[in-house]
Motif scaffolding. Sequence first.
Motif, PDB file in Angstrom:
ATOM      1  N   PRO A   1      -8.273  45.792  -1.973  1.00 14.80           N
ATOM      2  CA  PRO A   1      -8.154  45.640  -3.424  1.00 14.80           C
ATOM      3  C   PRO A   1      -8.674  44.274  -3.876  1.00 14.80           C
TER       4      PRO A   1
ATOM      5  N   ASN B   1      -8.704  40.579  -5.135  1.00 16.06           N
ATOM      6  CA  ASN B   1      -7.777  39.475  -4.879  1.00 16.06           C
ATOM      7  C   ASN B   1      -7.090  39.525  -3.525  1.00 16.06           C
TER       8      ASN B   1
ATOM      9  N   ASP C   1       0.229  32.680   4.918  1.00 16.16           N
ATOM     10  CA  ASP C   1       0.981  31.438   4.645  1.00 16.16           C
ATOM     11  C   ASP C   1       1.967  31.622   3.498  1.00 16.16           C
TER      12      ASP C   1
ATOM     13  N   SER D   1     -13.321  37.592  -0.070  1.00 19.05           N
ATOM     14  CA  SER D   1     -14.342  36.541  -0.175  1.00 19.05           C
ATOM     15  C   SER D   1     -13.895  35.292   0.583  1.00 19.05           C
ATOM     16  N   SER D   2     -12.618  34.948   0.443  1.00 23.93           N
ATOM     17  CA  SER D   2     -12.102  33.754   1.116  1.00 23.93           C
ATOM     18  C   SER D   2     -12.219  33.891   2.628  1.00 23.93           C
TER      19      SER D   2
ATOM     20  N   ALA E   1     -13.202  36.406  -8.608  1.00 17.41           N
ATOM     21  CA  ALA E   1     -12.861  37.581  -7.796  1.00 17.41           C
ATOM     22  C   ALA E   1     -13.421  38.865  -8.390  1.00 17.41           C
TER      23      ALA E   1
ATOM     24  N   GLY F   1     -11.707  33.119  -6.055  1.00 17.02           N
ATOM     25  CA  GLY F   1     -10.734  32.794  -7.096  1.00 17.02           C
ATOM     26  C   GLY F   1     -11.062  33.414  -8.428  1.00 17.02           C
TER      27      GLY F   1
ATOM     28  N   SER G   1      -4.365  33.676   7.615  1.00 17.50           N
ATOM     29  CA  SER G   1      -4.418  32.807   6.438  1.00 17.50           C
ATOM     30  C   SER G   1      -5.648  31.923   6.592  1.00 17.50           C
TER      31      SER G   1
HETATM   32  N1  LIG Z   1      -2.369  31.096  -0.079  1.00 14.11           N
HETATM   33  C1  LIG Z   1      -3.507  31.722   0.203  1.00 14.11           C
HETATM   34  N2  LIG Z   1      -4.319  32.122  -0.800  1.00 14.11           N
HETATM   35  C2  LIG Z   1      -5.483  32.767  -0.484  1.00 14.11           C
HETATM   36  C3  LIG Z   1      -5.821  33.037   0.871  1.00 14.11           C
HETATM   37  N3  LIG Z   1      -7.001  33.712   0.858  1.00 14.11           N
HETATM   38  C4  LIG Z   1      -7.357  33.827  -0.437  1.00 14.11           C
HETATM   39  N4  LIG Z   1      -6.446  33.277  -1.259  1.00 14.11           N
HETATM   40  C5  LIG Z   1      -6.502  33.220  -2.734  1.00 14.11           C
HETATM   41  O1  LIG Z   1      -6.461  34.511  -3.276  1.00 14.11           O
HETATM   42  C6  LIG Z   1      -7.289  34.634  -4.419  1.00 14.11           C
HETATM   43  C7  LIG Z   1      -8.296  35.777  -4.267  1.00 14.11           C
HETATM   44  O2  LIG Z   1      -9.154  35.500  -3.193  1.00 14.11           O
HETATM   45  P1  LIG Z   1     -10.605  36.179  -3.064  1.00 14.11           P
HETATM   46  O3  LIG Z   1     -11.122  35.750  -1.739  1.00 14.11           O
HETATM   47  O4  LIG Z   1     -11.435  35.921  -4.253  1.00 14.11           O
HETATM   48  O5  LIG Z   1     -10.222  37.732  -3.036  1.00 14.11           O
HETATM   49  P2  LIG Z   1     -11.191  39.017  -3.084  1.00 14.11           P
HETATM   50  O6  LIG Z   1     -11.158  39.523  -4.476  1.00 14.11           O
HETATM   51  O7  LIG Z   1     -10.560  40.001  -2.138  1.00 14.11           O
HETATM   52  O8  LIG Z   1     -12.563  38.605  -2.638  1.00 14.11           O
HETATM   53  C8  LIG Z   1      -7.961  33.270  -4.579  1.00 14.11           C
HETATM   54  O9  LIG Z   1      -7.255  32.551  -5.541  1.00 14.11           O
HETATM   55  C9  LIG Z   1      -7.808  32.639  -3.222  1.00 14.11           C
HETATM   56  O10 LIG Z   1      -7.761  31.234  -3.275  1.00 14.11           O
HETATM   57  C10 LIG Z   1      -4.931  32.607   1.910  1.00 14.11           C
HETATM   58  O11 LIG Z   1      -5.135  32.800   3.110  1.00 14.11           O
HETATM   59  N5  LIG Z   1      -3.793  31.951   1.516  1.00 14.11           N
END
Ligand SMILES: Nc1nc2c(ncn2[C@@H]2O[C@H](COP(=O)(O)OP(=O)(O)O)[C@@H](O)[C@H]2O)c(=O)[nH]1
Length: 306
Positions: free
Chosen positions: A84, A86, A194, A90-91, A107, A104, A214
Amino acid sequence: MPMPHRTFAQVAKRRLIGKEGRERVLVVRALLEELPDYRSGPYADLRKWLNGELEQTRARAKVVHRDSIQIRREGAAQIAFVGPPNAGKSSLLQALSAIQIKTGDYAFTTTRPVASTTRIGGVLVQLVEIPGLIEGANEDRGGGRALLGVLRNADAIVFCHAVTAAPEELRVVLGEVEAAGIDLPSLLAATKADEGDAEPLARAFPEIEVVAVSVLDDESLDRLREAIWRLTGLVRVFLGHGGEPDGDPLALYPGATVADVADEIHHDLAESFTAARIWGPSARFPGQRVGGAHEVRDGDVVEILR
Ligand SMILES: Nc1nc2c(ncn2[C@@H]2O[C@H](COP(=O)(O)OP(=O)(O)O)[C@@H](O)[C@H]2O)c(=O)[nH]1
Ligand SMILES: [Mg+2]
């Protein structure tokens, strides 16, 4: 006084040069607005022409955006990251690879698959983020059909879901993948570990291997890399002397033999080598002498004797 129709046609054509997709649609719409509203005659013909342009542009856009998206394959295996919005896809891609991907606030703007490469145990592997696979993807909601097409071409899937999010969201994604008849080796990355406990997620999806991860924890990223490597089913074999590897390993399909290793180095070598010495998981003892038919295993070090 409206612009003479010939001038209008010239201006219109000039403004359309180099425009495609949404941009072209906007230009055509603006032109239609500006066009004097006659029911017949040259202005009516221009209107007809512009409406035709609108339709053709949309049809072309559909071909590009809907039916298929091409990801140029790189590396020994292609791993798709699905989950889904967020979930942290991507992270994760960013943490696992060297490239910078927007995360972020962006997203929801990741609407097309994003590819990057990473080395896992020295082998180049391609990671592809599949964004926005939503309910109804099989009916092409959110351009789902093209996304599922990319997924079908992958070698394995890493489903991503935050430990803090409700399991139902992931069920929807799993359901769409299953409905598409896609059945690939997969694992579930319980992201943002985390921020919470991965246990509830593991309990909700007992059928799938769960790896808590994480982006803030390098050890968890290493565990995910190893788990991804196992998903590929590939076998890493190092070339070396006296059991000491020189350089990066080769990636081979399961069931590969010493003869396949020789063939990877050079086709001629596959014909000419006499035997090999082997260290690692497939060796009965370090430095065992084996023939071409000997099956190698992940982590072996092979010395080809000629
Ligand atoms: N606390 C924490 N936040 C994360 C982690 N990975 C991603 N996030 C946060 O989750 C949000 C969505 O991340 P993103 O990688 O854009 O999600 P995507 O939509 O699946 O690509 C961002 O604000 C990230 O900073 C993690 O391992 N730990
Ligand atoms: Mg993303």
